[in-house]
Design an enzyme around this catalytic site. Structure first.
Site, PDB file in Angstrom:
ATOM      1  N   HIS A 154       0.842  -1.197   0.000  1.00 48.99           N
ATOM      2  CA  HIS A 154       0.000   0.000   0.000  1.00 48.99           C
ATOM      3  C   HIS A 154       0.880   1.252   0.000  1.00 48.99           C
ATOM      4  O   HIS A 154       2.064   1.180   0.317  1.00 48.99           O
ATOM      5  CB  HIS A 154      -0.908   0.036   1.246  1.00 48.99           C
ATOM      6  CG  HIS A 154      -2.103  -0.869   1.146  1.00 48.99           C
ATOM      7  ND1 HIS A 154      -2.030  -2.214   1.473  1.00 48.99           N
ATOM      8  CD2 HIS A 154      -3.384  -0.639   0.753  1.00 48.99           C
ATOM      9  CE1 HIS A 154      -3.222  -2.763   1.293  1.00 48.99           C
ATOM     10  NE2 HIS A 154      -4.060  -1.833   0.848  1.00 48.99           N
ATOM     11  N   LYS A 158      -0.391   4.758   4.690  1.00 51.24           N
ATOM     12  CA  LYS A 158      -1.231   3.790   5.428  1.00 51.24           C
ATOM     13  C   LYS A 158      -0.662   3.573   6.830  1.00 51.24           C
ATOM     14  O   LYS A 158       0.549   3.412   7.001  1.00 51.24           O
ATOM     15  CB  LYS A 158      -1.308   2.462   4.663  1.00 51.24           C
ATOM     16  CG  LYS A 158      -2.269   1.474   5.311  1.00 51.24           C
ATOM     17  CD  LYS A 158      -2.680   0.372   4.364  1.00 51.24           C
ATOM     18  CE  LYS A 158      -3.603  -0.626   5.045  1.00 51.24           C
ATOM     19  NZ  LYS A 158      -4.866  -0.017   5.480  1.00 51.24           N
TER      20      LYS A 158
HETATM   21  P1  NAD Z   1      -7.343   9.302   5.489  1.00 48.65           P
HETATM   22  O1  NAD Z   1      -6.376   9.540   6.608  1.00 48.65           O
HETATM   23  O2  NAD Z   1      -7.073   9.979   4.168  1.00 48.65           O
HETATM   24  O3  NAD Z   1      -8.821   9.721   5.927  1.00 48.65           O
HETATM   25  C1  NAD Z   1      -9.345   9.535   7.222  1.00 48.65           C
HETATM   26  C2  NAD Z   1     -10.169  10.759   7.532  1.00 48.65           C
HETATM   27  O4  NAD Z   1     -10.907  10.546   8.738  1.00 48.65           O
HETATM   28  C3  NAD Z   1      -9.298  12.015   7.740  1.00 48.65           C
HETATM   29  O5  NAD Z   1      -9.770  13.076   6.911  1.00 48.65           O
HETATM   30  C4  NAD Z   1      -9.493  12.321   9.213  1.00 48.65           C
HETATM   31  O6  NAD Z   1      -9.396  13.698   9.526  1.00 48.65           O
HETATM   32  C5  NAD Z   1     -10.895  11.770   9.434  1.00 48.65           C
HETATM   33  N1  NAD Z   1     -11.238  11.610  10.854  1.00 48.65           N
HETATM   34  C6  NAD Z   1     -10.441  11.252  11.888  1.00 48.65           C
HETATM   35  N2  NAD Z   1     -11.121  11.261  13.043  1.00 48.65           N
HETATM   36  C7  NAD Z   1     -12.383  11.642  12.733  1.00 48.65           C
HETATM   37  C8  NAD Z   1     -13.567  11.859  13.496  1.00 48.65           C
HETATM   38  N3  NAD Z   1     -13.586  11.676  14.822  1.00 48.65           N
HETATM   39  N4  NAD Z   1     -14.690  12.255  12.861  1.00 48.65           N
HETATM   40  C9  NAD Z   1     -14.701  12.441  11.515  1.00 48.65           C
HETATM   41  N5  NAD Z   1     -13.595  12.270  10.736  1.00 48.65           N
HETATM   42  C10 NAD Z   1     -12.471  11.866  11.335  1.00 48.65           C
HETATM   43  O7  NAD Z   1      -7.412   7.714   5.304  1.00 48.65           O
HETATM   44  P2  NAD Z   1      -7.996   6.866   4.071  1.00 48.65           P
HETATM   45  O8  NAD Z   1      -6.897   6.449   3.168  1.00 48.65           O
HETATM   46  O9  NAD Z   1      -9.167   7.584   3.484  1.00 48.65           O
HETATM   47  O10 NAD Z   1      -8.470   5.540   4.831  1.00 48.65           O
HETATM   48  C11 NAD Z   1      -9.413   5.624   5.888  1.00 48.65           C
HETATM   49  C12 NAD Z   1      -9.700   4.222   6.421  1.00 48.65           C
HETATM   50  O11 NAD Z   1     -10.349   3.441   5.407  1.00 48.65           O
HETATM   51  C13 NAD Z   1      -8.442   3.420   6.806  1.00 48.65           C
HETATM   52  O12 NAD Z   1      -8.740   2.649   7.960  1.00 48.65           O
HETATM   53  C14 NAD Z   1      -8.221   2.520   5.594  1.00 48.65           C
HETATM   54  O13 NAD Z   1      -7.510   1.348   5.919  1.00 48.65           O
HETATM   55  C15 NAD Z   1      -9.650   2.211   5.230  1.00 48.65           C
HETATM   56  N6  NAD Z   1      -9.858   1.782   3.843  1.00 48.65           N
HETATM   57  C16 NAD Z   1     -10.775   0.782   3.671  1.00 48.65           C
HETATM   58  C17 NAD Z   1     -11.103   0.366   2.390  1.00 48.65           C
HETATM   59  C18 NAD Z   1     -12.190  -0.662   2.223  1.00 48.65           C
HETATM   60  O14 NAD Z   1     -12.545  -0.998   1.079  1.00 48.65           O
HETATM   61  N7  NAD Z   1     -12.783  -1.146   3.324  1.00 48.65           N
HETATM   62  C19 NAD Z   1     -10.476   0.941   1.276  1.00 48.65           C
HETATM   63  C20 NAD Z   1      -9.547   1.963   1.486  1.00 48.65           C
HETATM   64  C21 NAD Z   1      -9.254   2.390   2.784  1.00 48.65           C
END
Ligand code: NAD
Length: 266
Positions: A154, A158
């Site tokens: 990744h 991450k």
């Molecule tokens: P990212 O860091 O870009 O985004 C996370 C967001 O959540 C940030 O903008 C952050 O400010 C926000 N956040 C944090 N605390 C918060 C709160 N209390 N209230 C509201 N917002 C809050 O990360 P990302 O790359 O977008 O990934 C996010 C998550 O999704 C990770 O856990 C990743 O592993 C997961 N993910 C899952 C899949 C899937 O298909 N299930 C795919 C991609 C990523």
């Protein structure tokens, strides 16, 4: 359906907003960000590169869960338990993609699933969900004469490892073999490790650049090696799956569902 996005300024959050706006039958009911985040007050749609929708990024998840039919959470582990509790309190469907969750979040999710429909998947792409099923099937067919190694890569941002998808693949491999993943998994190797234990399910983690997500399950046996690989080229595949899951929750009874339910692969 009215869909809210928590963490709407994140990498996935922005994709989810764009996907909701582009999908027939969906309306964007709002988006939240973490307290103090620089996106607070900005237009949710404009942040995602779409035409402004007149909806500002908020910091009140309670109001978002009250207004939405379904909320999609791709945020951070620390926020997921609170969001699950709000889904339960308001009876709002929850689509949870956040990975690396702790015990408190697991408990809150299980509790929420007794009150509302919760779709949870470490990876919401169609291809990965097929890969999960294939991994179980191949593990069951080959037996432990074939060593299983799960390799994932990744992007450099991450924060959890191995990826939630890698662990889900490990769980399918273990289920196929009829063993407990916790007992069989070998997550780190360093120094003089000794020979590989028969039956181990190994994990290897690579991080770098802007790789969206790549997973390979290796079955290394005597004289041959079988590899099953999935490569995501764009986060859109996850966002599309998540919005499909949100629409699927309409009229569903409370319960904990996976993407295999949503995609009819179960
Ligand atoms: P990212 O860091 O870009 O985004 C996370 C967001 O959540 C940030 O903008 C952050 O400010 C926000 N956040 C944090 N605390 C918060 C709160 N209390 N209230 C509201 N917002 C809050 O990360 P990302 O790359 O977008 O990934 C996010 C998550 O999704 C990770 O856990 C990743 O592993 C997961 N993910 C899952 C899949 C899937 O298909 N299930 C795919 C991609 C990523």
């Amino acid at each position: 359906m009215n869909i809210g996005i928590v963490g709407c300024a994140g990498r996935m959050g922005q994709m989810l907003v764009a996907e909701v706006l582009a999908t027939d039958g969906c309306a964007l009911s709002g988006g939240t960000e973490a307290p103090g985040h620089e996106a607070l007050g900005k237009d949710v749609a404009a942040l995602a590169g779409a035409a402004p929708a007149g909806v500002a990024v908020g910091s009140d998840p309670d109001a978002l869960f009250a207004a939405a039919d379904a909320v999609i959470d791709f945020t951070v582990a620390a926020a997921a338990a609170g969001h699950a509790a709000l889904a339960a309190a308001h009876g709002t469907a929850l689509v949870l993609g956040t990975t690396g969750l702790d015990g408190a979040a697991e408990t809150a999710i299980a509790e929420a699933a007794t009150k509302t429909a919760v779709v949870r998947a470490a990876n919401m792409s169609v291809g990965v969900n097929l890969l999960l099923g294939l991994t179980r099937q191949v593990a069951a067919t080959l037996g432990d004469d074939y060593d299983i190694e799960i390799v994932e890569m990744h992007h450099r941002h991450k924060v959890d490892a191995p990826s939630g998808t890698a662990l889900a693949l490990g769980a399918e491999a273990a289920a196929g073999r009829g063993v407990d993943l916790a007992a069989a998994s070998q997550r780190v190797r360093d120094g003089h490790t000794g020979e590989r234990r028969r039956g181990d399910i190994g994990f290897a983690t690579l991080r770098g650049g802007d790789v969206v997500g790549e997973h390979t399950v290796v079955f290394a046996g005597p004289g041959e090696r079988l590899e099953l690989t999935h490569k995501a080229a764009s986060r859109t595949v996850f966002a599309r799956g998540a919005v499909r899951a949100a629409l699927w929750t309409a009229g569903r009874p409370p319960g904990l569902y996976g993407m295999t339910d949503v995609l009819g692969l179960g």
